[in-house]
Each structure stands twice: as structure tokens, then as C-alpha cells.
Design an enzyme around this catalytic site. Structure first.
Site, PDB file in Angstrom:
ATOM      1  CB  SER A 137      41.028 -28.320 -27.861  1.00  0.00           C
ATOM      2  OG  SER A 137      41.453 -28.163 -26.532  1.00  0.00           O
ATOM      3  CG  HIS A 161      45.549 -30.962 -27.367  1.00  0.00           C
ATOM      4  ND1 HIS A 161      44.494 -31.781 -27.067  1.00  0.00           N
ATOM      5  CD2 HIS A 161      45.067 -29.696 -27.307  1.00  0.00           C
ATOM      6  CE1 HIS A 161      43.419 -31.056 -26.823  1.00  0.00           C
ATOM      7  NE2 HIS A 161      43.734 -29.788 -26.968  1.00  0.00           N
ATOM      8  CG  ASP A 165      46.197 -34.814 -26.741  1.00  0.00           C
ATOM      9  OD1 ASP A 165      46.539 -34.453 -25.595  1.00  0.00           O
ATOM     10  OD2 ASP A 165      45.183 -34.368 -27.316  1.00  0.00           O
TER      11      ASP A 165
END
Length: 400
Positions: free
Chosen positions: A182, A381, A348
């Protein structure tokens, strides 16, 4: 006896060879992805039940801090202030990152280590395959409220560089693989493109493995600064917004001004009065009666616009085919203090597909260092650090 000794020596040699073949792994987590601690020496608190004095305590993550009423203390102690072009903690508040170099504070986000697992599955898998925590498997947590330039000012990248060099030496001069998630991905890209030399990268690094990299921003960051995005945390959207508007990382994660990724005509925010593309940030902040937000945005580094190549062998992995916020639609009277209707696109679940796949430009930009893109259909994610297929793919990279 001689045969037994020869066999033992051979077995020892094989085991040593297997161990030294492992590339040491250095983990850089994402936003909210490691514990933070705070220490108070304040003259003011928002309520009488909020402490003004304390020793170091866990401010993130702690359910106690998010309890009703107490949450106001958490918000006041966690929010950053922006004044005269500079960020700071609230007066009388110090914040530090515990456990640099260890994996404990990224494996679980709560200090009790049982409530909120994060990198636990990844760490557990690697230790089952010969990795040793604190030696060949380490982490570089950071103050994820900050943008990369502020991390550099605080010495984070010096510490990251020293940690990578230590891992290299402690593992028989074996080059290191950096695995990120991320926000940790562009945070590490800054390190690779703005801080260390190519000579350093060639010596100390084997590969860069960004998972769910936010290369060109995300519409979710727009939700955060406009109307607030609790994103599963037990606080209200406006409480979340109070916190999110103060933290520079949220502005850093807003869609980048790149018309190859984000349209200059198709709006991201729609209201009855007017529409806003990512090229209308100044008007957006003015119309939401928060003009300082544009100053906060302008204060950020702009290196993601060009997205310079890391010049390290790179495995850019991400989730696909998950509905992801693409456009925010506000009805009459909703903007900016009410949650919008969110129209979805592909991605995502957190980052839009065009942003996730922007690392594809590196295939041309760094011909001497291979770049592999791989999408994992249906993987969200945050599941990118727990999904079995993803973890096995990462394990194969570092042990090959």
C-alpha cells in the site's frame, strides 16, 4: 565413523547453502500498518476525562482509545497540525514508532497481539521456510501519517538504509528483498529514487516487491479529506475527517495530476453546483470551505507524477476485479459533510486499477532490471498480505 563424519559435514553444508540462498526480507508496511505510541505533556485536553500527562502508551491500535467519549482524546492526540507550511503534532504530544527492525508491530496492530493481525500470515509463512525474525526477516515501520519528504526529514530513510545494510552483512553478504504494501510502496520508491545511489542498490538489493502499490493515488483519499472515511474503524465519518485532514499522507494519496491516468474532463466529485476533476483541487477545497487543504496538498513532493523507475528488479503485484470507488456523487445539501453515493470501477477495493498498474512504465524505463506485473483476480487491497496465492508467489521470489 569416518563415513558418519563425512555425512554430517555434507548435511551441514547443504543446510548452510539452503539458508544462505534465502534473500533477507525487509518489510515496509502500509498506511495504518504498524503501531504508534504517544506521550503527553499538555496544558489542554478536549474533555475532563482526557489525560494531559502520560508516559508512552499505544495510541494506534488500541480499542480502549476508540471507546465512546475517549475517542475524542484519541483524535486530539493523533491529529497533526499544519501551520505556516509546516506539520507538527498537537502541542504537548510526542509520537514515536516502536519496534523498528522487528516484525512484531507489523504482525499485529494491537499491542496485545491477538486482535488485529496484519503481516502475521506473511511472517509465519516465511519463518516456516527458514527465515529468522530479527536476522533474515525484519521490518521498517514508520509514522504512516507522514509523506515521504517528512519521513526523510525525520531520519527514517537513514534508518532504512542502515537496516538494509545490516541485514546484508548479517546474512553472509546476501542482497535484500524489500516487500512493501500500500502506502509503503511509494514510500519505498522515494527511497529508491531520491535517497540511495544505483551503486548502493546494485550491491544491497535483490528485488523490490510492492504489493498493492498506490502509484498514482486513489479516490478513497478524496473521500477521506472531503467527507471522512472511517474504513472500518469504529468512529463517525466526521471524526475520521478531523483526523484525516490533518495527516499529510492522505493528501499524498490523492489522485496524482496525470492525465494519462486521471481524466481532465471526467469528474471525480459531482455536486449539484459543479463537478470537480483531479485537476480542480483548488476549487474543490475552496468550495468545501477548507482552503488550507489545498496548501497542504501543494506542500507535498510531486515525484509520483513522473513515477521514476526504481532501477531494481521489481515484482509489481496487485488485486484486480474488485469494485473500487471511482466517483463521488453528492445530492443537494450533502456536500461536503454527508457521505456521498460512491460509483464503482475496477481495482482492488481501495486503489483504482490504473493507479495499481502504473508501474508498467518501468518495463521500458529500466531495461536492465526486469519488471513483472501480476494481477490477482478477486483479491482485495488488504488481502494481498494474507492471500495464499500471493504469499506463495512472494516466497518464490525471495527463495529462488
Amino acid at each position: 565413523m569416518l563415513l558418519r563424519n563425512v555425512f554430517a559435514l555434507s548435511l551441514l553444508t547443504v543446510c548452510w547453502s539452503i539458508t544462505t540462498a534465502l534473500s533477507p526480507v525487509l518489510i515496509v508496511p502500509g498506511i495504518l500498518g504498524n503501531q504508534l505510541q504517544a506521550k503527553l505533556d499538555k496544558d489542554y485536553a478536549p474533555h475532563e476525562w482526557c489525560s494531559t500527562q502520560s508516559d508512552w502508551y499505544t495510541v494506534w491500535f488500541s480499542l480502549e482509545q476508540l471507546a465512546p467519549y475517549v475517542v475524542d482524546c484519541f483524535l486530539n492526540n493523533s491529529r497533526m497540525l499544519f501551520d505556516d507550511g509546516k506539520y507538527s503534532n498537537c502541542e504537548g504530544v510526542q509520537v514515536r514508532v516502536p519496534g523498528f527492525g522487528d516484525t512484531d508491530t507489523v504482525e499485529h496492530l494491537d499491542a496485545e497481539e491477538f486482535l488485529i493481525p496484519y503481516m502475521h500470515d506473511l511472517v509465519e509463512l516465511f519463518t516456516k521456510h527458514g527465515y529468522v525474525k530479527g536476522v533474515s526477516l525484519r521490518a521498517a515501520p514508520y509514522d504512516w501519517r507522514l509523506s515521504p519528504d517528512l519521513l526523510q526529514q525525520g531520519g527514517y530513510y537513514d534508518n532504512l538504509q542502515n537496516l538494509a545494510e545490516t541485514m546484508y552483512k548479517d546474512n553472509n553478504n546476501t542482497s535484500v528483498t524489500i516487500v512493501t504494501h500500500s502506502l509503503g510502496s511509494p514510500t519505498t520508491l522515494y527511497f529508491l529514487t531520491q535517497v540511495v545511489s544505483q551503486e548502493w542498490k546494485d550491491k544491497y538489493l535483490k528485488a523490490f516487491v510492492p504489493l498493492s502499490g498506490v502509484w498514482k493515488g486513489t479516490v478513497k483519499a478524496v473521500i477521506a479529506v472531503v467527507s471522512g472515511n472511517p474504513d472500518g474503524i469504529p468512529i463517525t465519518p466526521l471524526e475520521a475527517r478531523y483526523l484525516e485532514r490533518g495527516n499529510p499522507a492522505n493528501y499524498f494519496l490523492m489522485p496524482v495530476l496525470d492525465n494519462k491516468i486521471w481524466s481532465s474532463t471526467d469528474p471525480v466529485v459531482v455536486t449539484p453546483e459543479r463537478n470537480y476533476t483531479v485537476f480542480d483541487y483548488q476549487a474543490l477545497f475552496n468550495d468545501m470551505k477548507y482552503p488550507m487543504g489545498y496548501s497542504q496538498y501543494q506542500a507535498l513532493p510531486t515525484f509520483l507524477t513522473e513515477l521514476a523507475a526504481p532501477h531494481v528488479t521489481t515484482y509489481c503485484y496487485y488485486g484486480t476485479q474488485v469494485e473500487t470507488p471511482l466517483k463521488l456523487v453528492y445530492k443537494e445539501g450533502q456536500f461536503p459533510d454527508t457521505q456521498p453515493t460512491v460509483l464503482k470501477g475496477n481495482g482492488d477495493g481501495t486503489v483504482n486499477d490504473a493507479s495499481l498498474e502504473a508501474c508498467s512504465v518501468w518495463k521500458v524505463a529500466q531495461p536492465s532490471h526486469p519488471v513483472e506485473l501480476r494481477g490477482f483476480p478477486g483479491v482485495s487491497h488488504f488481502d494481498m498480505v494474507t492471500n495464499d496465492d500471493v504469499l506463495q508467489a512472494v516466497l518464490e521470489i525471495v527463495t529462488n
